[in-house]
Design an enzyme around this catalytic site. Structure first.
Site, PDB file in Angstrom:
ATOM      1  N   LYS A 209      20.415 -28.842 -48.280  1.00  0.00           N
ATOM      2  CA  LYS A 209      20.674 -29.045 -46.855  1.00  0.00           C
ATOM      3  C   LYS A 209      21.885 -29.951 -46.641  1.00  0.00           C
ATOM      4  O   LYS A 209      22.780 -29.656 -45.857  1.00  0.00           O
ATOM      5  CB  LYS A 209      19.441 -29.636 -46.175  1.00  0.00           C
ATOM      6  CG  LYS A 209      19.607 -29.807 -44.661  1.00  0.00           C
ATOM      7  CD  LYS A 209      18.429 -30.517 -44.029  1.00  0.00           C
ATOM      8  CE  LYS A 209      17.184 -29.681 -44.032  1.00  0.00           C
ATOM      9  NZ  LYS A 209      16.092 -30.287 -43.236  1.00  0.00           N
ATOM     10  N   GLU A 215      20.678 -33.589 -58.310  1.00  0.00           N
ATOM     11  CA  GLU A 215      20.422 -32.574 -59.329  1.00  0.00           C
ATOM     12  C   GLU A 215      21.095 -31.247 -58.966  1.00  0.00           C
ATOM     13  O   GLU A 215      21.733 -30.604 -59.814  1.00  0.00           O
ATOM     14  CB  GLU A 215      18.909 -32.349 -59.491  1.00  0.00           C
ATOM     15  CG  GLU A 215      18.143 -33.559 -59.993  1.00  0.00           C
ATOM     16  CD  GLU A 215      17.585 -34.409 -58.869  1.00  0.00           C
ATOM     17  OE1 GLU A 215      16.627 -35.163 -59.119  1.00  0.00           O
ATOM     18  OE2 GLU A 215      18.111 -34.324 -57.723  1.00  0.00           O
ATOM     19  N   GLY A 271      11.453 -29.421 -46.653  1.00  0.00           N
ATOM     20  CA  GLY A 271      11.818 -28.700 -47.869  1.00  0.00           C
ATOM     21  C   GLY A 271      10.703 -27.846 -48.424  1.00  0.00           C
ATOM     22  O   GLY A 271      10.909 -26.689 -48.799  1.00  0.00           O
ATOM     23  N   ARG A 272       9.476 -28.390 -48.474  1.00  0.00           N
ATOM     24  CA  ARG A 272       8.365 -27.641 -49.069  1.00  0.00           C
ATOM     25  C   ARG A 272       7.798 -26.610 -48.104  1.00  0.00           C
ATOM     26  O   ARG A 272       6.862 -25.888 -48.458  1.00  0.00           O
ATOM     27  CB  ARG A 272       7.285 -28.608 -49.545  1.00  0.00           C
ATOM     28  CG  ARG A 272       6.749 -29.542 -48.478  1.00  0.00           C
ATOM     29  CD  ARG A 272       5.911 -30.659 -49.110  1.00  0.00           C
ATOM     30  NE  ARG A 272       5.522 -31.689 -48.176  1.00  0.00           N
ATOM     31  CZ  ARG A 272       6.282 -32.719 -47.813  1.00  0.00           C
ATOM     32  NH1 ARG A 272       7.514 -32.837 -48.303  1.00  0.00           N
ATOM     33  NH2 ARG A 272       5.847 -33.643 -46.979  1.00  0.00           N
ATOM     34  N   GLU A 357       2.927 -33.462 -52.385  1.00  0.00           N
ATOM     35  CA  GLU A 357       4.005 -34.157 -51.682  1.00  0.00           C
ATOM     36  C   GLU A 357       3.626 -34.364 -50.222  1.00  0.00           C
ATOM     37  O   GLU A 357       4.044 -35.337 -49.601  1.00  0.00           O
ATOM     38  CB  GLU A 357       5.316 -33.363 -51.792  1.00  0.00           C
ATOM     39  CG  GLU A 357       6.551 -34.190 -51.420  1.00  0.00           C
ATOM     40  CD  GLU A 357       7.844 -33.499 -51.796  1.00  0.00           C
ATOM     41  OE1 GLU A 357       8.377 -33.801 -52.882  1.00  0.00           O
ATOM     42  OE2 GLU A 357       8.319 -32.651 -51.015  1.00  0.00           O
ATOM     43  N   HIS A 388      -9.290 -18.927 -71.375  1.00  0.00           N
ATOM     44  CA  HIS A 388      -9.241 -19.212 -72.803  1.00  0.00           C
ATOM     45  C   HIS A 388      -8.587 -20.562 -73.082  1.00  0.00           C
ATOM     46  O   HIS A 388      -8.196 -20.834 -74.223  1.00  0.00           O
ATOM     47  CB  HIS A 388      -8.509 -18.086 -73.537  1.00  0.00           C
ATOM     48  CG  HIS A 388      -9.245 -16.791 -73.484  1.00  0.00           C
ATOM     49  ND1 HIS A 388     -10.124 -16.389 -74.462  1.00  0.00           N
ATOM     50  CD2 HIS A 388      -9.284 -15.821 -72.527  1.00  0.00           C
ATOM     51  CE1 HIS A 388     -10.653 -15.214 -74.129  1.00  0.00           C
ATOM     52  NE2 HIS A 388     -10.148 -14.851 -72.960  1.00  0.00           N
ATOM     53  N   LYS A 508      14.908 -41.938 -57.110  1.00  0.00           N
ATOM     54  CA  LYS A 508      16.267 -41.407 -56.983  1.00  0.00           C
ATOM     55  C   LYS A 508      17.278 -42.531 -56.797  1.00  0.00           C
ATOM     56  O   LYS A 508      18.374 -42.519 -57.377  1.00  0.00           O
ATOM     57  CB  LYS A 508      16.334 -40.424 -55.808  1.00  0.00           C
ATOM     58  CG  LYS A 508      15.577 -39.126 -56.049  1.00  0.00           C
ATOM     59  CD  LYS A 508      15.315 -38.358 -54.790  1.00  0.00           C
ATOM     60  CE  LYS A 508      16.568 -37.889 -54.106  1.00  0.00           C
ATOM     61  NZ  LYS A 508      16.262 -37.019 -52.946  1.00  0.00           N
TER      62      LYS A 508
END
Length: 544
Positions: A209, A215, A271-272, A357, A388, A508
């Site tokens: 954005k 990153e 964001g999510r 979050e 399993h 961050k």
């Protein structure tokens, strides 16, 4: 801000505590024996999703009290406030309008008196036009060749949503194209993503954005260098091989991307909660505009159900209330999400961000302590693989793990008996978790006495089963929105802000301070003794 009442102070909460004492030792075997129709009665079907919640450790009184608690906590008012465009994200003074991203053309959702829906569809139309050009081969790269590879560069919500949706809907994707997703700042992620790609046929979608995310922009600049180097060093190539999902036109243009190929979204999109915004451009490139719009229609169908259905017949509300029941009264710290559909292999990972979050908070909206546990850990893997590995703990371990089983009646890839076997396992797992196996049953089968304790299954392990007809784009939209609104329901009861993420920020900030210190030299390190020692050891490992 007005001081609010903790959820633990509501009369319904106290009533639920007393009720819990009455029902906590009741076994699902007894509950089903007392009510032969329980499995049919405690089920709900809406918008194409059948929810069987009968295998939960609840009675009719449990549901009545949980719905009463939702009323006392103001859930209805919170839902209405979100849909009205109020700034319910109080710490950032933002509206929360991801529901507008999937509202149909012609709908009206107001923010400060302006209908935001036309702006949403303007971006969707631009995305569709661009996607059609890429998918048809009309868009050509710098050397005149068509785009055959798309690499999405993002992180968090700019990665988890698109990659989950791509994997979930791969059956509908353009099979003559390759799609990759880069998020980790670990250089291996980028190196492996482009290892076998031809730069002349590769398009990068940079999703940030602000166009400043550390990153994402580190990976974006690496991609830019990789592309330019392989296309003869001509920096004009960037404009034909990069597009942006961003709102920072100046930074996008400086990078070399034509701002005509910049797709924006708004600060009322978290964001999510953004996979159905322009952040979903890579998804649209994969499955096409028509399928993308079908996914949006699925989202919208669940939005309307959440907004209108009474709480006792409301899929997301019921699932959210049951999560609160187990997290706060049974003190169950996790929820397992177990899709019996290989295409949903990234769905649990997507839900980890959405749930944790959002609700990993310890203070209420007014800044006071919550006073109870919040935000259970969501985790899971597709069945039957999980059976399993970790199902042993769910069946016979000491932790209570509520489970959501997700299954589909019709396979997308019908091959022999596979789907019957898959669905038999779904139903068998729910049955085994609920009813277990008693020592008496084992002895009747001739099990040696010394083995009886080891082979006894206590049962009474709760689960929901979600059954849909087929995994379509619309079905995926419904499932994602179901969990979005379940998370919202939980947060409303706990009186927390589901829509900020201040816990992401501190690390961050500290990382940006440490980066130059790793190079060596400069001022004396000013961290704690552990961090200082780790930095010095890293310098030695790098010969600095």
């Amino acid at each position: 801000m007005t001081t609010m009442q903790s959820v633990t102070a509501h009369p319904a909460w106290r009533a639920l505590q007393a009720h819990y004492e009455d029902v906590r030792d009741q076994h699902l075997r007894a509950l089903f024996a007392q009510d032969p129709k329980r499995g049919e009665r405690l089920a709900l079907e809406a918008v194409g999703i059948y929810l069987d919640y009968s295998k939960n450790r609840i009675t009719d009184e449990t549901i009545r009290l949980l719905v009463e608690l939702a009323g006392q906590a103001g859930l209805r008012e919170r839902i209405d406030a979100m849909f009205r465009g109020e700034r319910i994200n109080v710490t950032e003074q933002r509206a929360v309008l991801h529901v507008a991203l999937r509202a149909p053309r012609g709908a009206s959702i107001l923010l400060d008196g302006e209908n935001v829906v036309p702006r949403v569809h303007e971006v969707l139309d631009r995305m569709a036009e661009f996607a059609d050009r890429i998918r048809s081969g009309a868009w050509l790269g710098h050397t005149g060749r068509r785009i055959r590879n798309v690499v999405n560069i993002g992180i968090g919500g700019s990665d988890l949503g698109p990659v989950m949706a791509y994997e979930a809907l791969r059956h509908y994707s353009a099979r003559d194209m390759t799609f990759r997703f880069v998020s980790n700042v670990d250089g291996t992620d980028f190196a492996e993503a482009v290892q076998d790609l031809d730069a002349a046929e590769t398009l990068f979608v940079v999703a940030s954005k602000t166009f400043t995310t550390l990153e994402t922009m580190t990976n974006a600049h690496t991609a830019r260098d990789w592309c330019v180097e392989r296309l003869g060093g001509d920096e004009h190539a960037v404009a034909r091989h990069f597009v942006a999902v961003s709102t920072n036109a100046q930074a996008v243009a400086k990078f070399g991307i034509d701002t005509a190929n910049m797709f924006g979204f708004w600060d009322w999109v978290g964001g999510r909660y953004s996979m159905d915004s322009a952040i979903g451009l890579a998804t649209m490139l994969a499955i096409g505009p028509e399928n993308f719009r079908a996914m949006l229609a699925g989202f919208h169908a669940m939005d309307e159900h959440f907004r209108e259905a009474p709480f006792e017949r409301n899929l997301p509300v019921l699932m959210g209330l049951l999560t609160v029941w187990y997290a706060n009264f049974f003190r169950a710290p996790t929820v397992a999400v177990l899709p019996y559909e290989q295409y949903l292999k990234r769905f649990p990972a997507y839900l980890q961000q959405l749930t944790m979050e959002s609700n990993g908070k310890s203070v209420r909206l007014d800044g006071g302590p919550v006073g109870c546990d919040t935000g259970p850990v969501y985790w899971g893997e597709p069945g039957t693989n999980g059976q399993h590995s970790f199902y042993q703990l769910i069946h016979q371990g000491t932790h209570l793990v509520p489970c959501d089983f997700i299954a589909f009646g019709q396979p997308l890839n019908p091959i022999g008996p596979h789907h019957d076997l898959l669905l038999a396992n779904v139903f068998a797992q729910g049955e085994a978790l609920a009813f277990g196996k008693t020592p008496a049953e084992l002895r009747a089968e001739g099990t040696a006495e010394w083995l009886v304790p080891h082979r006894t299954f206590e049962g009474n392990r709760p689960s929901n089963t979600l059954l849909l007809e087929r995994l379509t784009p619309a079905a995926l939209g419904k499932l994602v929105a179901l969990y979005e609104h379940s998370v919202f329901t939980q947060g409303a009861l706990w009186q927390i802000n589901c829509f900020d993420q201040w816990g992401v920020e501190l690390g961050k900030v500290l990382a940006s301070r440490i980066v130059p210190e790793l190079a060596g030299g400069g001022a004396e390190l000013g961290h704690d003794s552990s961090t200082n020692a780790l930095i010095r050891r890293y310098r030695r490992l790098r010969g600095r």
